[in-house]
Design an enzyme around this catalytic site. Sequence first.
Site, PDB file in Angstrom:
ATOM      1  N   HIS A 573       0.888  -1.662  -0.097  1.00  0.00           N
ATOM      2  CA  HIS A 573      -0.147   0.076  -0.407  1.00  0.00           C
ATOM      3  C   HIS A 573       0.860   1.280  -0.266  1.00  0.00           C
ATOM      4  O   HIS A 573       0.649   2.055  -0.928  1.00  0.00           O
ATOM      5  CB  HIS A 573      -0.838  -0.150   1.419  1.00  0.00           C
ATOM      6  N   HIS A 578       1.382   4.920  -2.536  1.00  0.00           N
ATOM      7  CA  HIS A 578       1.183   6.542  -2.547  1.00  0.00           C
ATOM      8  C   HIS A 578       3.107   7.002  -2.603  1.00  0.00           C
ATOM      9  O   HIS A 578       3.225   8.285  -2.906  1.00  0.00           O
ATOM     10  CB  HIS A 578       1.555   6.541  -0.830  1.00  0.00           C
ATOM     11  N   HIS A 765      -3.483   1.118  -6.261  1.00  0.00           N
ATOM     12  CA  HIS A 765      -4.305   1.719  -5.519  1.00  0.00           C
ATOM     13  C   HIS A 765      -5.722   0.787  -4.817  1.00  0.00           C
ATOM     14  O   HIS A 765      -6.154   0.525  -3.729  1.00  0.00           O
ATOM     15  CB  HIS A 765      -4.390   2.539  -5.418  1.00  0.00           C
ATOM     16  N   ASN A 769      -7.066  -0.723  -1.098  1.00  0.00           N
ATOM     17  CA  ASN A 769      -7.230  -0.272  -0.025  1.00  0.00           C
ATOM     18  C   ASN A 769      -8.599   0.175   0.933  1.00  0.00           C
ATOM     19  O   ASN A 769      -9.005   0.295   1.546  1.00  0.00           O
ATOM     20  CB  ASN A 769      -7.167   1.850  -0.998  1.00  0.00           C
ATOM     21  N   ILE A 915      -6.672   9.008  -0.913  1.00  0.00           N
ATOM     22  CA  ILE A 915      -7.296   8.765   0.523  1.00  0.00           C
ATOM     23  C   ILE A 915      -6.170   7.726   0.776  1.00  0.00           C
ATOM     24  O   ILE A 915      -6.200   6.944  -0.265  1.00  0.00           O
ATOM     25  CB  ILE A 915      -8.947   8.361   0.505  1.00  0.00           C
TER      26      ILE A 915
END
Length: 915
Positions: A573, A578, A765, A769, A915
């Site tokens: 993740h 990110h 993602h 997530n 997010i």
Amino acid sequence: MLKQNLLNQICSLPKPPFVHGSNNTHAYHHSLLSMANNIPKTTHNARARRRLRRRCMATASDTAPTTSSTTNDASAMADYLMHEKPIKVKALVTVKQTMSDMFSGMGIERGMDDIKDLLGKTLLLELVSSELDPKTELEKPTVQAYAHKGGKVERREVRYEAEFEVPAEFGAVGAIFVENEHHKEMFLRHIVLEGFPNGPVNFTCDSWIHSKFADKRKRVFFNSKSYLPQTTPAGLVGLRDEELVHLRGNGLGERQHGDRVYDYDVYNDLGDPDANFALARPTLGGKEFPAPRRCRTGRPRCEADPSTEKKARDFYVPRDEEFSEVKLVTFSAKTLYSLFNTLIPSLGNVFADADRGFHHFKTIDSLFSVGFEVPELSKEGFWNATLPRLFAGTGNVMRFEPPGALERDKFFWMKDEEFARQTLAGLNPYCLELITEWPLKSKLDPKIYGPPESAITTELIESEIGGIMSVKEAIKQKKLFTLDYHDILLPFVHRVRELKGRTLYGSRTIFFLTPEGTLRPLAIELCRPPTNEKPAWKQVYRPCWNSTGCWLWKLAKAHVLAHDSGIHQLVSHWLRTHCATEPYIIATNRQLSVMHPIHRLLHPHFRYTMEINSLARESLINAGGIIESTFSPGKYSLDICSAAYDQFWRFDYEALPKDLIRRGMAVEDENAPHGLKLTIEDYPFANDGLILWDTIKQWVTDYVTHYYPEPDLVEADPELQAWWTEIRTKGHADKKNEPWWPQLKTSNDLIEILTIIMWVTSGHHASVNFGQYAFAGYFPNRPTITRIKMPDEDPTEEEWKFFLKRPEAVLLATFPSKLQATRVMAVLNVLSNHSPDEEYIGDEIEWSWSDEPLIKAAFEKFSGRLKVLEGIIDERNANEELKNRSGAGVLPYELLKPHSKPGVTGQGVPNSISI
């Protein structure tokens, strides 16, 4: 526009020798005749039009031309071109009304701004020609006008209007300067220029416009037409370069709110040694702790540790990277700030003893049925307003909604088949690997970590298989798989064990592929490296038919699940989506003009990522933050992330097909769908993901081939080459010398690179997530931390007796504490939530794409394919033969369904990591 086109045609005509009856002389006059016929039939143009037609028709009928008569023809045309009336143009400007605009008081500055609105001097607009002055070869003077308020367009949007008289020889409008005459910044949505003969000119802005009182520099916006650097209209070349220079900054000073500067820095802001030296953390980025780069903020350094930047109330991100106010008001920032800054600290007051665990499973269940009270805040109804999903009804009672998996099967978390299934259709489908060599061996230094051979023996595996086949045959038939967290975690075991209330092992888990296409867990190995006082410890656990063995197996699974939770959050993740994406965003804004078609392709996939990353640095991955306080590795969490980046991360392997091939989960096969044959045919993540991957790649292919019709145009594009070079050498500087970086020479190279980036920000993602609460909201299914060691690891007599007497109590003591569990559950609930204004992949076309018919058509095909994917996923989930995604109590695999309604749905693929 018409005048300029005619003038350009005159200038382009060859100057023939004026010889009576020559072919080139006839051609010249016929060209002038054609131009004369194109002059609009208006009263103003009539005289020039008639005069040109008479002279040109005479020439065309072999009347002898002379040098003087031909010159007069050109003069007549020039006379028309120089005396045509200006074009009246209206600018329609849409500004999003901010909440502060709606509710701010009547201060002096607000009063002055209102007066400016009344006087029609809210925004100063300046039109910029895309052409140079043919006489001076310099930029033409801009055409200015003030915009005045014209009324509301729709809720919270205000329209401003301006009128221009544009000289007929001005040429196409390629850019527009905007100066905000207010004392406060404004959010500019878009500008449309109406009145030009060739139709309206669109400018997509979606940007905050600073007040001229804060910064004298005017903002520039380019129209929606995309240009490669080498095709940029001459009048815009200087502006294109100037804007990029501004966005790069000079690398000096502290960045302030409202700045629009993109630059690189290492992760030197995760610690807070000035508050407490125990919160000092190493810098990530560099030889010792390799990592991607983040956006530079330039904050002052800490006194206790000058290598660390001081903490700040808000971390800087470039102004246009911050959440839009819609997102601020409706969901993201409000909810996240309330979560991190108010709720999480409040839980510390609810559970005064941070180490107290759950004494019974019914106490865990009560989190969903009864809930618990949190301290009352001064603002009535605060919890219900900011975190409505966690606070139902009146009062301050926090109650969790049952996660999807728990609603379907209360005992799902206990089952071996579900433990195995989730490696293929769960929250972390990126780590299962095919076993290709036997016996399993560590690559770590045996002098430090002990013998490299695994304690999982051939005899043990063959015993578990039940005589169906030998290990050798099982490997040959691709039947054995592993979750191998041995080498990545073992170096941190002793350091983690020095931390209070947590333990760690290196682990390996072995699975067997059954004839039904499902996985069956065979064995778990937990390892502790040697110390000066103790030898290495290794123990193998397997499903058992006696009570003691069954409980040890359950406990071993809890440890493995905690390992998987940590690797999921830190590597699959944070690192791979990110963290790795932030350099792409920085490089795109520094090196690709907003006019560049690749910038416009990538922009939707980068929205809000830098903002959410900055919030993570403040409250999630920071020293003492959520990750450190609730996951097993504690203060070494980001050290593990750095080790994974150093050992495993490769840009080319972020492509889904190559990732599957690397893990042995697929092989290339030109006759198979997507060119890959899956090792496990019913692999829900891979099956759905490959369709999404191919759909994205086809869209990228259509887009790239439109703007780069010749392959060599890619290598000749200086902005594109600078972008790719900077991603490699600055954004991922610790990997810059790796030989595996793709070259960027052809359109095919570009298509692959862009597809990887867009897949990572969307499909990858989403898959790791938005299922977090569904699978981990009931934490026994995925504990984030194990607090005590296995009961058979060097036990005292008292410890072993307690385990035999109360094994359930040992399992509950192994699980997170009440404070840790509720913190994680609250965070996962919020992070799994879709905002009401979520921007899903293929949902909305960008304005710049809709102005290009071929690109618009390609996007519509892309959007249509995504709708087909939704139907395919529904059909697969209803197919009872696919045991890994359907069955009694099984949660359907929907994480890669492109669209979703708001809330925690376990589906939906947004464009970006927001997010």
